[in-house]
Design an enzyme around this catalytic site. Sequence first.
Site, PDB file in Angstrom:
ATOM      1  N   ASN A   1     -12.289  -2.089  -3.995  1.00  0.00           N
ATOM      2  CA  ASN A   1     -12.393  -0.852  -4.766  1.00  0.00           C
ATOM      3  C   ASN A   1     -13.741  -0.798  -5.487  1.00  0.00           C
ATOM      4  OD1 ASN A   1     -11.366  -2.978  -6.433  1.00  0.00           O
ATOM      5  ND2 ASN A   1     -10.609  -1.495  -7.927  1.00  0.00           N
ATOM      6  N   VAL A   2     -14.302   0.394  -5.545  1.00  0.00           N
ATOM      7  CA  VAL A   2     -15.600   0.624  -6.173  1.00  0.00           C
ATOM      8  C   VAL A   2     -15.440   1.790  -7.139  1.00  0.00           C
ATOM      9  CG1 VAL A   2     -18.034   1.192  -5.798  1.00  0.00           C
ATOM     10  CG2 VAL A   2     -16.810  -0.218  -4.115  1.00  0.00           C
ATOM     11  N   GLU A   3     -15.477   1.469  -8.441  1.00  0.00           N
ATOM     12  CA  GLU A   3     -15.251   2.492  -9.458  1.00  0.00           C
ATOM     13  C   GLU A   3     -16.551   3.189  -9.852  1.00  0.00           C
ATOM     14  OE1 GLU A   3     -13.177   0.510 -12.648  1.00  0.00           O
ATOM     15  OE2 GLU A   3     -11.268   0.644 -11.571  1.00  0.00           O
TER      16      GLU A   3
ATOM     17  N   CYS B   1     -11.032   3.574  -3.197  1.00  0.00           N
ATOM     18  CA  CYS B   1     -10.113   2.443  -3.076  1.00  0.00           C
ATOM     19  C   CYS B   1     -10.552   1.485  -1.974  1.00  0.00           C
ATOM     20  CB  CYS B   1      -8.712   2.940  -2.746  1.00  0.00           C
ATOM     21  SG  CYS B   1      -8.016   4.079  -3.941  1.00  0.00           S
TER      22      CYS B   1
ATOM     23  N   GLU C   1      -8.811   0.177   0.403  1.00  0.00           N
ATOM     24  CA  GLU C   1      -8.281   0.517   1.723  1.00  0.00           C
ATOM     25  C   GLU C   1      -9.192   1.501   2.455  1.00  0.00           C
ATOM     26  OE1 GLU C   1      -6.781   0.539  -1.253  1.00  0.00           O
ATOM     27  OE2 GLU C   1      -4.609   0.670  -1.045  1.00  0.00           O
TER      28      GLU C   1
ATOM     29  N   CYS D   1      -2.335   4.029  -3.030  1.00  0.00           N
ATOM     30  CA  CYS D   1      -2.191   5.338  -3.672  1.00  0.00           C
ATOM     31  C   CYS D   1      -1.987   6.400  -2.587  1.00  0.00           C
ATOM     32  CB  CYS D   1      -3.418   5.646  -4.531  1.00  0.00           C
ATOM     33  SG  CYS D   1      -4.850   6.192  -3.588  1.00  0.00           S
TER      34      CYS D   1
ATOM     35  N   CYS E   1      -4.982   7.218  -0.286  1.00  0.00           N
ATOM     36  CA  CYS E   1      -5.057   6.242   0.809  1.00  0.00           C
ATOM     37  C   CYS E   1      -3.976   6.490   1.846  1.00  0.00           C
ATOM     38  CB  CYS E   1      -4.971   4.824   0.259  1.00  0.00           C
ATOM     39  SG  CYS E   1      -6.497   4.299  -0.553  1.00  0.00           S
TER      40      CYS E   1
HETATM   41 ZN    ZN Z   1      -6.042   4.421  -2.763  1.00  0.00          ZN
END
Ligand code: ZN
Length: 127
Positions: free
Chosen positions: A37-39, A48, A50, A82, A85
């Site tokens: 994940n890369v915020e 996300c 995935e 989520c 995804c």
């Molecule tokens: Zn997700």
Amino acid sequence: MFEELKEYLKNSYSPYSNFKVSSCLVTKNNKKYFGVNVENASYGASICAERVAITKALSEGEKKEDFKEIHILGSTSNTMPCFICRQTFAEFFDENVKIYIYDTEGNYEKYSMNELCPYPFSLGDIL
Ligand SMILES: [Zn+2]
């Protein structure tokens, strides 16, 4: 797989939530594409793990017909994907693709597409 996912958790860019996720998309010829994940300070610009794994595989020339399974590890136990995804899964996974969700001890549950995405929105809905 679990050890590799655990190693990739270190690459997660999650300064806002400190919630780390890694994922691995595996093709039918057993090539692995990892993602984390890369915020972003603008939260909606975050992505996300995935979807990073899936887009990485596609970017490298893999075809969705060759996707076999996806593995997901979160820094909290049994992190479920989520619904953005799951929508991405619906776009690129057929009903045979399996989704493995790990707990922090390395145990996992295996899900089918039908279990996680029973009523997907798809091309047929916009024709
Ligand atoms: Zn997700």
